[in-house]
Design a protein around this motif. Structure first.
Motif, PDB file in Angstrom:
ATOM      1  N   MET A  16      -9.832  13.198   0.179  1.00 27.79           N
ATOM      2  CA  MET A  16     -10.001  13.501  -1.242  1.00 27.79           C
ATOM      3  C   MET A  16     -11.465  13.610  -1.667  1.00 27.79           C
ATOM      4  N   HIS A  53      -5.551   7.416   8.635  1.00 27.71           N
ATOM      5  CA  HIS A  53      -6.820   7.660   7.939  1.00 27.71           C
ATOM      6  C   HIS A  53      -7.753   6.453   8.101  1.00 27.71           C
ATOM      7  N   GLU A  67     -17.070   6.021  -8.683  1.00 22.97           N
ATOM      8  CA  GLU A  67     -16.488   7.345  -8.427  1.00 22.97           C
ATOM      9  C   GLU A  67     -15.146   7.523  -9.147  1.00 22.97           C
ATOM     10  N   GLU A 113     -15.413   2.836  -2.520  1.00 24.06           N
ATOM     11  CA  GLU A 113     -16.473   2.368  -1.625  1.00 24.06           C
ATOM     12  C   GLU A 113     -16.067   1.117  -0.858  1.00 24.06           C
ATOM     13  N   ASN A 114     -15.276   0.243  -1.479  1.00 21.81           N
ATOM     14  CA  ASN A 114     -15.008  -1.046  -0.853  1.00 21.81           C
ATOM     15  C   ASN A 114     -13.660  -1.130  -0.147  1.00 21.81           C
ATOM     16  N   HIS A 115     -12.721  -0.300  -0.559  1.00 17.19           N
ATOM     17  CA  HIS A 115     -11.430  -0.189   0.132  1.00 17.19           C
ATOM     18  C   HIS A 115     -11.124   1.305   0.210  1.00 17.19           C
ATOM     19  N   PRO A 116     -11.963   2.034   0.976  1.00 12.02           N
ATOM     20  CA  PRO A 116     -11.951   3.499   0.862  1.00 12.02           C
ATOM     21  C   PRO A 116     -10.604   4.153   1.155  1.00 12.02           C
ATOM     22  N   VAL A 117      -9.836   3.582   2.079  1.00 12.22           N
ATOM     23  CA  VAL A 117      -8.576   4.247   2.425  1.00 12.22           C
ATOM     24  C   VAL A 117      -7.583   4.133   1.259  1.00 12.22           C
ATOM     25  N   ILE A 118      -7.551   2.967   0.607  1.00 12.56           N
ATOM     26  CA  ILE A 118      -6.714   2.825  -0.588  1.00 12.56           C
ATOM     27  C   ILE A 118      -7.290   3.669  -1.730  1.00 12.56           C
ATOM     28  N   LYS A 165      -6.817   8.284  -5.352  1.00 12.05           N
ATOM     29  CA  LYS A 165      -7.403   9.575  -5.755  1.00 12.05           C
ATOM     30  C   LYS A 165      -6.422  10.715  -5.547  1.00 12.05           C
ATOM     31  N   LYS A 166      -5.710  10.654  -4.432  1.00 14.31           N
ATOM     32  CA  LYS A 166      -4.759  11.736  -4.145  1.00 14.31           C
ATOM     33  C   LYS A 166      -3.681  11.787  -5.220  1.00 14.31           C
ATOM     34  N   SER A 182      -8.799   6.500  -1.468  1.00 10.48           N
ATOM     35  CA  SER A 182      -8.376   7.883  -1.247  1.00 10.48           C
ATOM     36  C   SER A 182      -6.916   8.087  -1.642  1.00 10.48           C
ATOM     37  N   MET A 183      -6.084   7.089  -1.352  1.00 10.84           N
ATOM     38  CA  MET A 183      -4.661   7.220  -1.702  1.00 10.84           C
ATOM     39  C   MET A 183      -4.483   7.309  -3.219  1.00 10.84           C
ATOM     40  N   CYS A 203     -12.873  -4.237   5.623  1.00 14.51           N
ATOM     41  CA  CYS A 203     -12.180  -4.729   4.431  1.00 14.51           C
ATOM     42  C   CYS A 203     -10.753  -5.164   4.728  1.00 14.51           C
ATOM     43  N   ILE A 207       0.829  -1.202   0.000  1.00 20.84           N
ATOM     44  CA  ILE A 207       0.000   0.000   0.000  1.00 20.84           C
ATOM     45  C   ILE A 207       0.868   1.259   0.000  1.00 20.84           C
ATOM     46  N   ARG A 208       1.994   1.210   0.732  1.00 17.44           N
ATOM     47  CA  ARG A 208       2.822   2.417   0.819  1.00 17.44           C
ATOM     48  C   ARG A 208       3.557   2.728  -0.484  1.00 17.44           C
ATOM     49  N   ILE A 254      -6.335  14.213   2.088  1.00 14.66           N
ATOM     50  CA  ILE A 254      -6.299  12.849   2.652  1.00 14.66           C
ATOM     51  C   ILE A 254      -7.526  12.065   2.197  1.00 14.66           C
ATOM     52  N   ARG A 265      -2.022   4.904   7.831  1.00 17.24           N
ATOM     53  CA  ARG A 265      -1.368   6.148   8.248  1.00 17.24           C
ATOM     54  C   ARG A 265      -2.327   7.167   8.849  1.00 17.24           C
ATOM     55  N   LEU A 324      -5.544  13.138  -8.500  1.00 15.74           N
ATOM     56  CA  LEU A 324      -6.062  14.510  -8.476  1.00 15.74           C
ATOM     57  C   LEU A 324      -4.992  15.525  -8.055  1.00 15.74           C
ATOM     58  N   ASN A 325      -4.204  15.190  -7.052  1.00 16.53           N
ATOM     59  CA  ASN A 325      -3.254  16.185  -6.542  1.00 16.53           C
ATOM     60  C   ASN A 325      -1.876  16.059  -7.164  1.00 16.53           C
TER      61      ASN A 325
END
Lengths: 530, 354
Positions: B165, B262, A52, A23-28, A33-34, A30-31, B232, A5-6, B163, B260, A37-38
């Protein structure tokens, strides 16, 4: 996951196929997406639903459910034909290129677009070109690749693509299945499967048999692979399977073709269910044993990146609820064996001895270090990504994979495709999330998603209750009219017992790994007149 | 010598940093304390609150969180002038907002409160710059917002932008009228917020709080233990807080996990089922079609007896077990061992394919 993941920030781009990650692994999610998008990383999304992530994708392919292999072959057709693959990598580290290249010839963008229901074949070419420039590209997938009768082939196709592009065995690349449950990785690692002992040692070899007989002080280990969950139910109905002990699972809601599961459970002579709630499955048991929930127990779990972590006891269990390991030990003792486990740590000490990939791990190390298997010795740092320098078997095999259609295709009687999946706010059979105040309030009841086109054709309004049927059953459920699902495809979240998607799903299995085809069956919807 | 290495002094102590680092980053690495409010290491720098001012080269006051380090600079983290300035900043915040700890969920866990007490800022009498800002306790079932406690540090905005997003939070208006909005001026419950609650975790005051915490105990009475989220396969590490009665209160993402710090809506709010009154608390045995409570001994004996019975009559392959992706490695290991070594069959599986 082959990778970690890192490493997400180190990828140049992502191919997300068959995973509604946010939706199903939201923290990944978001990573990823970051990065897109960023940090302007590239993103290609393949999914029947307008999820999404597809909004942020450079290329998005809304394929028909069950056509993953076709589009992956389409990408590879372009990559091979135009010489975009990593020639040096393929030559040095892989075998079977010529056969693969030959098999890809017919998967022209036009042919693939037709199978997948796409009207933009040129985008397949453009996306393939983009993939070849992304060094490295990480491929993420989930049940949208595997839950088909062609599930195993789907997985092999993702590996083919990543090997062609030279993305396996490098940081930031990899073939990365996102595991859907807290310890599904660990349950597999520990041999919670009918064909393997811990660390995937096959049950069919004399070598494993004698190894485990020695370790366990027994002489009766079977060389015959066991039954998978779906096969157990088939045999229960056939009459040669009699007793089932279920620990923390709710097959009445989670397995396809619900009526078949209920009939099978009722046919069994003896059913024990060990759980935290009186689930729909527990209702059918002869004995129900109250177990500790996750915050009441300690032990280790293994996440999607093979990282082994400690769970710690936070609160006391209610009433007489007991640890699952204690319950198993007590039954085993009563069946004449001399098990003497006092705490999870005692069990882990034994796991290390018989599980080579966990051999170097101790509770002390797990508490202090980030440890990912394989970790064979106590001075081994663990493995951040697999297949560095060489594949486990030596050369990576490029396997020709042909597209095959789903087990059930639409016809006049069942003209729509139904696909199932999870929602952000719920999980699996709802035993946990629907007993959670905020999550239950967020989405209190089940529904099916319907494209506005279909809604108009059937004269159905948003929120209206409709009847939906497949060859296996029929039920009533509310609708949500949304562009998220494509025309002719109905999306049915499966968390809700009162509107159980698995009443309708097809129990056709992948011939190799026996995964049911949850992601596609044919259905019919009808307006309900009061 | 590495030209990217910069040598300078903080409070007379020589320290080294890398080019591009800020005074605050190097100070933190060296265990030197500088107070902060808007700064947070997980998000980009804002430089809004001015509480981290330090004196550079005996003259200028600079915000340590944004000031890049330079060769041979001298930094003083606190002197009379700096203290006076910090007090003034804190007084302005107290004049502008309505910071009444008596009614605040963050009492005892508030970065503003900590600094007001550290710098011994007294109650403010002049509240002429204070004006009514929005209090929204009802629109969302997950997140409460009291803008009278907001110090406009923008941590929530940056958390959502960098974070989670989802880009929900933003500000509108200008100057003293500046205030927080969700989406295009919606209330949080009506916005596109997915309720991950990360903004609440990052809020330095009680401006944002969880719906579920008020009345469950004082912050200093809570104890925490780290475990892994049950949903999950990401394996997020979460600090679970409980009160003196052992009731679970809140979940905060832990920095050491793959997440981390989140977590998502399920990790944040989806654990209260553990203490549901519907939990099973006693073994049950079905007699004449109805479940009857039983002792553990009775239930365990029955299971052992029945399984032995079936094995004797129909053979080991007539028995099967299901392990669980929601149980630990130790428990799954034991279940498959039981199946193979005690029953004598490989009929064990779990929902890996579901």
């Amino acid at each position: 996951m082959t990778n970690s993941i890192r490493e997400i920030p180190t990828s140049s781009g992502f191919l997300v196929i068959g995973s509604n990650t946010t939706e199903n692994h939201p923290v990944i999610g978001s990573m990823i997406k970051k990065e897109v998008l960023n940090n302007k990383k590239k993103l290609i999304v393949v999914d029947p639903r307008n999820i999404e992530l597809s909004k942020y994708a450079d290329y998005y392919f809304a394929i028909n459910p069950g056509t993953n292999i076709a589009i992956l072959n389409g990408f590879m057709h372009v990559i091979v034909k135009e010489g975009l693959y990593d020639n040096e990598y393929v030559e040095k580290r892989c075998e079977g290129f010529a056969d693969l290249a030959k098999s890809l010839e017919k998967y022209t963008p036009d042919y693939v677009a037709k199978i997948c229901g796409l009207n933009n074949p040129d985008d397949i070419v453009a996306a393939a070109h983009l993939m070849a420039t992304l060094k490295p590209m990480a491929l993420y997938y989930s049940m949208g690749i595997t839950q088909f009768v062609s599930g195993v082939n789907g997985v092999k196709s993702t590996a083919n693509l990543q090997m062609l592009l030279g993305n396996v065995g490098v940081a930031g690349g990899g073939v990365n299945p996102l595991r859907g449950q807290n310890n599904v990785q660990g349950a597999c690692d520990m041999g919670g499967l009918p064909n393997v002992y811990p660390a995937y040692q096959p049950v069919t070899t004399e070598e494993s048999k004698s190894k485990f007989e020695m370790a366990w002080g027994t002489s009766n280990l079977s060389l015959k692979p066991g039954l998978t969950l779906m096969e157990m139910f088939n045999h229960a109905l056939a009459g040669d399977f009699k007793a089932l002990w279920i620990m923390g699972e709710n097959p009445v809601i989670s397995d396809p073709n619900q009526q078949h599961v209920i009939d099978a459970l009722k046919a069994l002579e003896f059913v024990v269910v060990q759980d935290i709630f009186l689930t729909e499955t527990a209702e059918l048991a002869h004995v129900v044993l109250p177990a500790c929930a996750f915050l009441e127990k300690s032990g280790t779990v293994s996440n999607t990146e093979r990282r082994v972590q400690m769970m710690n006891k936070v609160v006391s269990p209610p009433g007489q609820a007991k640890d699952d390991w204690w319950i198993i030990t007590e039954v085993a003792k009563r069946m004449g064996v001399n098990w003497n486990y006092k705490k999870p740590k005692d069990i882990f000490a034994e796991i290390r001895k018989v599980t080579p990939s966990y051999a170097g791990m101790t509770y002390e190390r797990i508490r202090k270090e980030l440890l990912q298997w394989p970790c064979p010795t106590e001075d081994h740092p663990g493995t951040q990504f697999l297949h560095r320098d060489r594949f486990s078997r030596g050369l990576g095999v490029l396997t020709p994979i042909e597209y095959t259609s789903p087990a059930e295709e639409t016809d006049a009687e069942y003209p729509l495709i139904m696909t199932t999946g999870r929602l952000l706010d719920h999980f699996h059979t709802g035993t946990m999330s629907r007993n959670s105040k905020v999550l239950n309030e967020n989405v209190p009841e089940g529904y099916v998603e319907l494209n506005p086109n279909d809604a108009q054709n059937y004269n159905i309004k948003d929120g209206e209750t409709i009847s939906i049927s497949s060859r296996r059953g029929s039920l009533r459920v509310k609708t949500k009219v949304t562009e998220k699902t494509k025309p002719n495809v109905v999306f049915f979240p499966w968390h809700f017992f009162e509107a159980a998607a698995n009443k309708l799903t097809n129990d056709a299995l992948d011939p190799l790994c026996k995964i049911p085809e949850y992601k596609v069956c044919s259905c019919r919807i009808e307006k309900v007149y009061p | 010598m590495d030209s990217d290495l910069i040598k300078f002094s903080i409070d007379g102590r020589v320290v080294k940093g890398r080019r591009g680092q800020t005074i605050l980053e190097v100070a933190t690495e060296n265990g030197i304390y500088i107070p902060t409010l808007c700064y947070h290491p997980k998000i980009s720098k804002t430089g809004a609150c001015r509480i981290c001012i330090v004196r550079v080269n005996d003259r200028m006051l600079r915000t340590a969180c944004t000031e890049p380090i330079m060769d041979d600079m001298t930094v003083v983290t606190e002197d009379e002038g700096i203290i006076a300035n910090r007090k003034f900043v804190l007084e302005l915040l107290l004049m502008e907002g309505d910071h009444n700890c008596l009614y605040c969920e963050s009492n005892g866990d508030c970065e503003l409160q900590t600094l007001v007490q550290k710098y011994q800022v007294g109650p403010v009498t002049d509240t002429s710059i204070r004006h009514d800002r929005e209090i929204d306790f009802t629109s969302s079932n997950a997140i409460k917002r009291n803008e009278m406690r907001c110090i406009l540090c923008q941590r929530c905005i940056k958390t959502c932008n960098e974070i989670q997003m989802c880009r929900v939070w933003g500000t509108c208006e200008r100057g003293s009228e500046t205030h927080l909005i969700a989406d295009d001026n919606k209330r949080i419950g009506e916005s596109s917020c997915v309720k991950c609650g990360q903004c609440v975790q990052m809020c330095p005051t009680g401006a944002l709080s969880f719906q579920t915490v008020l009345g469950t105990g004082q912050n200093w009475e809570l104890t925490k233990e780290t475990s892994i989220c049950i949903y999950c396969g990401v394996g997020c590490q979460i600090d679970f807080y409980k009160n003196k009665e052992g009731v679970l209160v809140k979940a905060i993402g832990n920095d050491d996990g793959p997440n981390r710090g989140h977590i998502c809506v399920k990790g944040r709010f989806g654990w209260d089922f553990v203490q549901s009154p519907k939990r099973l608390t006693k073994p049950l045995i079905k007699k004449n079609g109805n479940f009857v409570e039983a002792s553990w001994d009775e239930a365990l004996n029955l299971v052992a007896e029945k399984l032995s019975d079936v094995k004797k009559k129909s053979g080991a392959d007539a028995i099967g077990t299901l392990c669980s992706a929601k149980c630990t490695n130790e428990e799954n290991y034991l279940m498959q061992k039981f199946t193979r070594a005690v029953i004598g069959t490989n009929n064990t599986d779990h929902c890996a394919r579901l």
